[in-house]
Design a protein around this motif. Sequence first.
Motif, short mmCIF file in Angstrom:
data_model
loop_
_atom_site.label_atom_id
_atom_site.label_comp_id
_atom_site.label_asym_id
_atom_site.label_seq_id
_atom_site.Cartn_x
_atom_site.Cartn_y
_atom_site.Cartn_z
N TRP A 189 33.49 37.63 44.70
CA TRP A 189 34.06 38.78 45.40
C TRP A 189 35.52 39.01 45.02
O TRP A 189 35.92 40.14 44.75
N TRP A 231 28.88 43.70 44.97
CA TRP A 231 29.96 43.50 45.93
C TRP A 231 30.56 44.84 46.36
O TRP A 231 30.74 45.75 45.56
N SER A 235 34.59 42.49 54.26
CA SER A 235 34.53 41.04 54.53
C SER A 235 35.01 40.77 55.94
O SER A 235 35.60 41.63 56.59
N TRP A 246 38.81 46.38 52.79
CA TRP A 246 40.00 45.80 52.17
C TRP A 246 41.28 46.55 52.53
O TRP A 246 42.39 45.99 52.44
N CYS A 269 31.44 37.74 52.88
CA CYS A 269 31.64 38.95 52.09
C CYS A 269 30.34 39.75 52.03
O CYS A 269 29.24 39.18 52.11
N ASP A 284 25.18 39.91 53.95
CA ASP A 284 26.39 39.09 53.77
C ASP A 284 26.06 37.92 52.86
O ASP A 284 24.93 37.42 52.84
N CYS A 287 31.34 34.34 49.55
CA CYS A 287 32.28 35.09 48.72
C CYS A 287 32.40 34.50 47.31
O CYS A 287 32.78 35.21 46.37
#
Length: 303
Positions: A189, A231, A235, A246, A269, A284, A287
């Motif tokens: 990720w 991805w 997260s 993000w 993530c 999910d 990561c």
Amino acid sequence: MEDRREPPGGFKTLICEEDLHDEEHPPRHQSNWHYVSMFTVSNGRWYRLAAVSLALLAAVLLILDIGLGVHYNKLTDTHLTLDDTKRISKELADLQDTYKAAVETMKDARKQLDSETSRQTQTNWELEYQTKRSNDYKSQIETITKEIETMRSHLPMISDGCKHCPAGWILMNSVCYYFPLKSDQVKNWKESRDFCQLQGGDLIIINSQDKENFTVNFLINHKSKSSMGFWIGLSDLHEEGTWKWWDGTFLNEGYWLDGEPNDFHGEDCAAVYPIENFFKAWNDAECGRRMKWICEKALTTMS
């Protein structure tokens, strides 16, 4: 021998007593008297029978007369006069006229029904034709609407002086997207974010149903048959169970698979998968797991 046959017709001859004494053979006196008395008795009975018969005949005639009288009275009561005959003839003629009028009315109604049926058939044909035209117009409107949306997506690039997406990126709704479908590269990720940032963008933020639908359908339509996910920029690394993009915005509407996210072995993530039901296309994952990714960035202005 002496002839003792009875006179014709069954009647015996009446003989007086004096005549019997003058005959040559008086020994037959008692016998002849008996014969005379029997004749007298038979003749009286016959008269009585005749009287009874006449009385019966009279009674029968009386009954017949009474019956004929009653019958005559009935005939008199039901006898049709000339006026009755005329009246019945007139009523019959009126009934015939009424019948003829009813037949003509029925013929006219049949003609009218045939005419209405013909017009109805033409109306159905016209309705079918107009329905087809309407469907054609709807199809044209949908096509034109898509063309307008495509042209609208290019308007910012035109107004800002010929903006474009880098090679390998696609333009959709004034945003450039990168899908590494033909590349064998996979990243975790953080590495995926680093790649997108080096290109002037970041991992995709899917904050609307239309964007989710576009993303998943693009993956399906471009032959992404891999079960590997891609991805996205979501997260819960900073706070367990609190999913953020993000850019720091909270997740309002997610499109998780059933039972997800479950944070199995620290899955912090999020990734999107090419699943036909785009409402259940997220999962999910750890990561550090290596998979593909999706970048997005704004249009680039040409120098």
